[in-house]
Design a protein around this motif. Structure first.
Motif, mmCIF file in Angstrom:
data_model
loop_
_atom_site.group_PDB
_atom_site.id
_atom_site.type_symbol
_atom_site.label_atom_id
_atom_site.label_comp_id
_atom_site.label_asym_id
_atom_site.label_seq_id
_atom_site.Cartn_x
_atom_site.Cartn_y
_atom_site.Cartn_z
ATOM 1 N N ARG A 142 0.889 -1.123 -0.053
ATOM 2 C CA ARG A 142 0.042 0.220 -0.145
ATOM 3 C C ARG A 142 0.783 1.154 -0.174
ATOM 4 N N THR A 143 0.271 2.149 -0.776
ATOM 5 C CA THR A 143 1.069 3.385 -0.829
ATOM 6 C C THR A 143 0.451 4.570 -0.215
ATOM 7 N N ILE A 144 1.248 5.663 0.097
ATOM 8 C CA ILE A 144 0.489 6.656 0.681
ATOM 9 C C ILE A 144 -0.797 7.166 0.004
ATOM 10 N N GLN A 145 -0.900 7.046 -1.290
ATOM 11 C CA GLN A 145 -1.903 7.374 -2.003
ATOM 12 C C GLN A 145 -3.113 6.568 -1.936
ATOM 13 N N ASP A 146 -2.846 5.411 -1.610
ATOM 14 C CA ASP A 146 -4.119 4.548 -0.963
ATOM 15 C C ASP A 146 -4.719 4.834 0.328
ATOM 16 N N VAL A 147 -3.731 5.110 1.142
ATOM 17 C CA VAL A 147 -4.276 5.721 2.481
ATOM 18 C C VAL A 147 -4.892 7.119 2.429
ATOM 19 N N VAL A 148 -4.562 7.890 1.549
ATOM 20 C CA VAL A 148 -5.070 9.196 1.066
ATOM 21 C C VAL A 148 -6.525 9.117 0.574
ATOM 22 N N ASP A 149 -6.693 8.112 -0.406
ATOM 23 C CA ASP A 149 -7.885 7.674 -0.987
ATOM 24 C C ASP A 149 -8.785 7.236 0.241
ATOM 25 N N ASP A 150 -8.208 6.244 0.908
ATOM 26 C CA ASP A 150 -9.112 5.494 1.857
ATOM 27 C C ASP A 150 -9.767 6.773 2.815
ATOM 28 N N ILE A 151 -8.858 7.665 3.283
ATOM 29 C CA ILE A 151 -9.487 8.575 4.188
ATOM 30 C C ILE A 151 -10.521 9.429 3.715
ATOM 31 N N GLY A 152 -10.084 9.883 2.094
ATOM 32 C CA GLY A 152 -11.098 10.701 1.594
ATOM 33 C C GLY A 152 -12.243 10.061 1.474
ATOM 34 N N PHE A 153 -12.368 8.744 1.329
ATOM 35 C CA PHE A 153 -13.665 7.903 1.212
ATOM 36 C C PHE A 153 -14.587 8.136 2.266
ATOM 37 N N LEU A 154 -13.705 7.962 3.484
ATOM 38 C CA LEU A 154 -14.492 7.969 4.772
ATOM 39 C C LEU A 154 -14.948 9.224 5.224
ATOM 40 N N ARG A 155 -14.037 10.145 4.836
ATOM 41 C CA ARG A 155 -14.629 11.729 4.944
ATOM 42 C C ARG A 155 -15.952 11.976 4.253
ATOM 43 N N ASN A 156 -16.039 11.581 2.921
ATOM 44 C CA ASN A 156 -17.008 11.548 2.145
ATOM 45 C C ASN A 156 -18.104 11.078 2.863
ATOM 46 N N HIS A 157 -17.891 9.818 3.139
ATOM 47 C CA HIS A 157 -19.074 8.978 3.725
ATOM 48 C C HIS A 157 -19.599 9.789 5.196
ATOM 49 N N SER A 158 -18.644 10.039 5.830
ATOM 50 C CA SER A 158 -19.133 10.723 7.122
ATOM 51 C C SER A 158 -19.888 11.946 7.062
ATOM 52 N N GLU A 159 -19.557 12.762 6.106
ATOM 53 C CA GLU A 159 -20.215 13.905 5.611
ATOM 54 C C GLU A 159 -21.410 13.636 5.254
ATOM 55 N N LEU A 160 -21.817 12.810 4.359
ATOM 56 C CA LEU A 160 -23.122 12.322 3.873
ATOM 57 C C LEU A 160 -23.991 11.788 5.326
ATOM 58 N N LEU A 161 -23.270 11.224 6.077
ATOM 59 C CA LEU A 161 -24.070 10.793 7.429
ATOM 60 C C LEU A 161 -24.470 12.027 8.204
ATOM 61 N N VAL A 162 -23.532 12.919 8.333
ATOM 62 C CA VAL A 162 -23.842 14.416 9.120
ATOM 63 C C VAL A 162 -24.885 14.767 8.529
ATOM 64 N N ASN A 163 -24.930 15.086 6.944
ATOM 65 C CA ASN A 163 -25.886 15.955 6.291
ATOM 66 C C ASN A 163 -27.265 15.068 6.542
ATOM 67 N N ASP A 164 -27.125 13.646 6.413
ATOM 68 C CA ASP A 164 -28.479 13.061 6.813
ATOM 69 C C ASP A 164 -28.980 13.059 8.029
ATOM 70 N N SER A 165 -28.000 13.252 8.947
ATOM 71 C CA SER A 165 -28.421 13.472 10.423
ATOM 72 C C SER A 165 -29.127 14.647 10.712
ATOM 73 N N ARG A 166 -28.454 15.925 9.979
ATOM 74 C CA ARG A 166 -28.895 17.214 10.326
ATOM 75 C C ARG A 166 -30.166 17.323 9.582
ATOM 76 N N ASN A 167 -30.404 16.945 8.624
ATOM 77 C CA ASN A 167 -31.690 16.924 7.753
ATOM 78 C C ASN A 167 -32.694 16.254 8.732
ATOM 79 N N LEU A 168 -32.451 15.164 9.173
ATOM 80 C CA LEU A 168 -33.624 14.415 9.874
ATOM 81 C C LEU A 168 -33.631 15.188 11.153
ATOM 82 N N HIS A 169 -32.749 15.802 11.730
ATOM 83 C CA HIS A 169 -32.906 16.651 12.911
ATOM 84 C C HIS A 169 -33.668 18.033 12.542
#
Length: 222
Positions: free
Chosen positions: A27-54
């Motif tokens: 695994r390269t540093i680029q792989d790690v960056v891509d994984d973290i970016g995916f997690l960030r985007n996924h968490s942002e979607l969860l936050v937006n969904d939670s905010r809209n639900l609230h």
């Protein structure tokens, strides 16, 4: 070909059916960056969904609260008007406050208390004040409802809950009672958008060198 050579060429039992081991890609540093970016985007979607639900639940809650105010007002409007006025007086409302909220004179309120009839609209206004006080006290545990309504919504503006009610903005008073929104500035922004400029003071309190409070004019640029 000799028998020995044939035997040596034949695969042994241990090697039958086994592929050579695969080497995993490092695994390269680029792989790690891509994984973290995916997690960030996924968490942002969860936050937006939670905010809209609230927000959606908040709107549903407030709509139901306004409906409760309407139904409680209808129930109290069936009662005798002098009894409603006595209840407000017991809570700490002055006749001047009641007259201000209902948009009538103090003598008119006194006549109602003595048994003279009021228009249906004025009866409903009195009943709505009683209904709001009931909801604020029983549902949101505001002990001194009259005192709370007389208190300015924000320390930098002389606008109280009584002013909101006199302007037929019972919805904003309900918002303050249930703390939705929790920031009184949002309520004032809705009620009087230019309140910051209108009520801005040219005098500020400061602590002098001797430790005592003092007054001074604010800078024109402030």
């Amino acid at each position: 070909m000799s028998t020995v050579s044939r035997i040596e060429d034949e695969p042994t039992g241990a090697s039958v059916g086994h592929a050579p081991p695969r080497l995993e890609r490092t695994r390269t540093i680029q792989d790690v960056v891509d994984d973290i970016g995916f997690l960030r985007n996924h968490s942002e979607l969860l936050v937006n969904d939670s905010r809209n639900l609230h927000e959606s639940i908040g709107r549903m809650h407030f709509d139901s609260l306004e409906e409760e105010l309407r139904s409680t007002t209808v129930r109290h409007a069936r009662e005798r008007l002098p009894a409603l006025l006595d209840r407000l007086s017991t809570l700490g409302f002055s006749w001047r406050d009641i007259a201000w909220i209902c948009g009538v004179s103090v003598p008119a309120v006194r006549k109602w208390r003595q048994g003279e009839s009021a228009t249906g609209e004025n009866r409903q206004r009195v009943a709505r004040v009683v209904a709001l006080c009931e909801i604020a006290a029983e549902r949101y545990h505001i002990a001194d409802v009259a005192g709370w309504l007389e208190t300015p919504v924000h320390p930098e503006a002389p606008i109280s809950g009584l002013d909101l009610m006199a302007s037929e903005r019972f919805d904003l008073v309900l918002a303050l009672a249930c703390e939705q929104p929790g920031d009184p500035e949002e309520v004032l922004d809705e009620f009087e958008p230019d309140w910051r400029v209108r009520y801005r003071s040219d005098v500020e309190v400061f602590t002098a060198a001797d430790g005592l409070p003092g007054l001074r004019l604010t800078s024109p640029d402030n």
